[in-house]
Enzyme design. Structure first.
Site, PDB file in Angstrom:
ATOM      1  N   LYS A   1       0.833  -1.221   0.000  1.00  0.00           N
ATOM      2  CA  LYS A   1       0.000   0.000   0.000  1.00  0.00           C
ATOM      3  C   LYS A   1       0.855   1.253   0.000  1.00  0.00           C
ATOM      4  CE  LYS A   1      -4.401  -1.703   0.943  1.00  0.00           C
ATOM      5  NZ  LYS A   1      -5.663  -1.727   1.608  1.00  0.00           N
TER       6      LYS A   1
ATOM      7  N   LYS B   1      -3.433 -10.269  -6.556  1.00  0.00           N
ATOM      8  CA  LYS B   1      -4.691 -10.503  -5.851  1.00  0.00           C
ATOM      9  C   LYS B   1      -5.802  -9.612  -6.416  1.00  0.00           C
ATOM     10  CE  LYS B   1      -6.160  -9.151  -1.163  1.00  0.00           C
ATOM     11  NZ  LYS B   1      -6.520  -7.746  -1.221  1.00  0.00           N
TER      12      LYS B   1
ATOM     13  N   LYS C   1     -10.482  -4.869  -4.106  1.00  0.00           N
ATOM     14  CA  LYS C   1     -11.660  -4.027  -4.332  1.00  0.00           C
ATOM     15  C   LYS C   1     -11.271  -2.599  -4.699  1.00  0.00           C
ATOM     16  CE  LYS C   1     -13.365  -4.204   0.228  1.00  0.00           C
ATOM     17  NZ  LYS C   1     -12.341  -3.865   1.247  1.00  0.00           N
TER      18      LYS C   1
HETATM   19  P1  ATP Z   1      -8.468  -3.098  -0.136  1.00  0.00           P
HETATM   20  O1  ATP Z   1      -8.208  -3.232  -1.581  1.00  0.00           O
HETATM   21  O2  ATP Z   1      -9.175  -1.848   0.232  1.00  0.00           O
HETATM   22  O3  ATP Z   1      -7.245  -3.371   0.735  1.00  0.00           O
HETATM   23  P2  ATP Z   1      -9.497  -5.820   0.022  1.00  0.00           P
HETATM   24  O4  ATP Z   1     -10.231  -6.156  -1.217  1.00  0.00           O
HETATM   25  O5  ATP Z   1      -8.144  -6.433   0.254  1.00  0.00           O
HETATM   26  O6  ATP Z   1      -9.474  -4.231   0.248  1.00  0.00           O
HETATM   27  P3  ATP Z   1     -10.504  -6.156   2.720  1.00  0.00           P
HETATM   28  O7  ATP Z   1     -11.643  -5.427   3.254  1.00  0.00           O
HETATM   29  O8  ATP Z   1      -9.157  -5.669   3.133  1.00  0.00           O
HETATM   30  O9  ATP Z   1     -10.518  -6.239   1.133  1.00  0.00           O
HETATM   31  O10 ATP Z   1     -10.663  -7.687   3.034  1.00  0.00           O
HETATM   32  C1  ATP Z   1     -11.787  -8.323   3.546  1.00  0.00           C
HETATM   33  C2  ATP Z   1     -11.573  -9.809   3.563  1.00  0.00           C
HETATM   34  O11 ATP Z   1     -11.559 -10.304   2.215  1.00  0.00           O
HETATM   35  C3  ATP Z   1     -10.246 -10.245   4.187  1.00  0.00           C
HETATM   36  O12 ATP Z   1     -10.466 -11.416   4.957  1.00  0.00           O
HETATM   37  C4  ATP Z   1      -9.382 -10.546   3.000  1.00  0.00           C
HETATM   38  O13 ATP Z   1      -8.388 -11.501   3.288  1.00  0.00           O
HETATM   39  C5  ATP Z   1     -10.394 -11.098   2.012  1.00  0.00           C
HETATM   40  N1  ATP Z   1      -9.961 -10.906   0.632  1.00  0.00           N
HETATM   41  C6  ATP Z   1      -9.718  -9.720   0.022  1.00  0.00           C
HETATM   42  N2  ATP Z   1      -9.343  -9.915  -1.254  1.00  0.00           N
HETATM   43  C7  ATP Z   1      -9.341 -11.266  -1.454  1.00  0.00           C
HETATM   44  C8  ATP Z   1      -9.030 -12.092  -2.582  1.00  0.00           C
HETATM   45  N3  ATP Z   1      -8.647 -11.574  -3.728  1.00  0.00           N
HETATM   46  N4  ATP Z   1      -9.153 -13.422  -2.435  1.00  0.00           N
HETATM   47  C9  ATP Z   1      -9.555 -13.960  -1.259  1.00  0.00           C
HETATM   48  N5  ATP Z   1      -9.846 -13.245  -0.163  1.00  0.00           N
HETATM   49  C10 ATP Z   1      -9.745 -11.904  -0.242  1.00  0.00           C
END
Ligand code: ATP
Ligand code: LTN
Length: 332
Positions: A115, A197, A200
């Site tokens: 990040k 990965k 979002k």
């Molecule tokens: P950001 O991009 O804002 O960091 P993020 O998509 O990583 O957000 P979070 O809110 O940080 O989402 O994560 C919520 C949950 O979803 C966490 O348990 C995280 O491990 C899971 N998660 C996020 N992205 C993935 C992915 N691509 N595959 C599987 N699990 C995921």
């Protein structure tokens, strides 16, 4: 303090629209704990502030994330669903834990490195101490299990280390939590860059399938997913794009890779991509319908937020008071 049931805790940031990565890696696994665990699922809005947010969007997504928890199968009668900033104990314990977390430990966090590379103009202290707030979330509830995607394992491990360090100095303060990473779907990849990965907050909407995308959009995104130049649907090292699509198909259908290879033997990637799009859209349709129904009644969601915050605050206050006493802070 004796617990009636073991505790499950997890959180999702309202930092963007939720993706099938969030669903398959995290939310879809939450309802399984409802019967045998005391469950807390939190919308971690304070964590989202580590990256600049548009206030109106943050507000909207906080409601939406809570509604999606329910739409994805979490019964608000059996789970405590709440918003992090509604329970001030999270911020209070985070400061205390900051004083028990080492600079070196925080510097090693992959998410911080990624990040800070991505937001080079805003490497704020919150981004750095993010794991202490996450540890506070978890430890306040004397949590036993933390169901998360693979990327969060490192943060839960740091939380364990901090809790252990605290317990060594002040015995019997925190339960040591266990990260629970699902067998499949724990790391869904981007459709545009399948070595990375699915995120979002990815600026490219075609790289990401959102839980609220309509059927045509879902099918179009999978059709365009980046794959290799082979044609046979086969799970193999290095075939990141196809491996990712096979994982998604497997998660939504329950079929293993051998069954998927047999099903698509002799058929090309385009047939397979269409099928992945269809099963995803079919699986998300009921979630979307329930989400729309819930979002039509904001008062209901606000009532749930208040109820969740009340329930969570009771548990959180118990731990926070214990921590303050042990540290020698004067309670009045
Ligand atoms: P950001 O991009 O804002 O960091 P993020 O998509 O990583 O957000 P979070 O809110 O940080 O989402 O994560 C919520 C949950 O979803 C966490 O348990 C995280 O491990 C899971 N998660 C996020 N992205 C993935 C992915 N691509 N595959 C599987 N699990 C995921
Ligand atoms: N850091 C997590 C979100 C998160 C969380 C938590 C997950 C904040 N607090 C407590 C589990 C338990 C993330 O970035 N996905």
């Amino acid at each position: 303090m004796q617990k009636e049931k073991p505790v499950s805790f997890s959180g999702i940031q309202p930092s963007g629209n939720l993706t099938i990565g969030n669903y398959l890696g995290a939310i879809r696994n939450f309802p399984a704990y409802s019967e045998n665990y005391k469950c807390f699922y939190c919308v971690v809005d304070l964590h989202a502030l580590t990256v600049r947010q548009v206030p109106a969007e943050l507000r909207r997504r906080t409601y939406e994330t809570l509604a999606l928890y329910i739409a994805c199968g979490l019964d608000p009668e059996k789970n405590t669903l709440f918003v992090q900033s509604h329970v001030p104990a999270h911020s209070e314990l985070a400061w205390i834990l900051d004083c028990f977390t080492m600079f070196g430990e925080l510097s090693r966090m992959t998410q911080f490195k990624e990040k800070s590379a991505k937001h080079a103009d805003n490497i704020n202290a919150g981004l750095f101490t993010y794991p202490s707030l996450m540890a506070a979330d978890i430890l306040l509830y004397q949590t036993d299990v933390v169901p998360v995607g693979d990327d969060q394992k490192q943060h839960v491990e740091l939380c364990r280390d901090v809790a252990q360090r605290f317990n060594n100095l002040y015995p019997d303060t925190f339960t040591i939590p266990e990260p629970i990473i699902s067998q499949s779907g724990a790391r869904i990849k981007s459709l545009a860059e399948p070595t990375r990965k699915m995120d979002k907050s990815d600026p490219n909407p075609n790289a990401v399938v959102y839980l609220l995308d309509d059927r045509d959009t879902i099918i179009r995104k999978f059709k365009r997913a980046v794959t290799d130049s082979e044609t046979s649907v086969r799970y193999a090292p290095g075939k990141d794009g196809i491996n990712n699509l096979m994982t998604i198909y497997s998660c939504f259908t329950g079929k293993d890779f051998a069954a998927i290879e047999a099903e698509f033997a002799g058929r090309g990637y385009s047939d397979f991509k269409l099928a992945v799009g269809e099963v995803t859209a079919d699986a998300l349709a009921p979630v979307q319908a329930e989400f729309r129904r819930l979002m039509a009644d904001k008062t209901y969601i606000e009532d749930l937020m208040r109820k969740g915050a009340r329930e969570a605050a009771i548990c959180a206050a118990r731990t926070l008071t214990k921590v303050k006493k042990k540290l020698g802070l004067v309670l009045i």
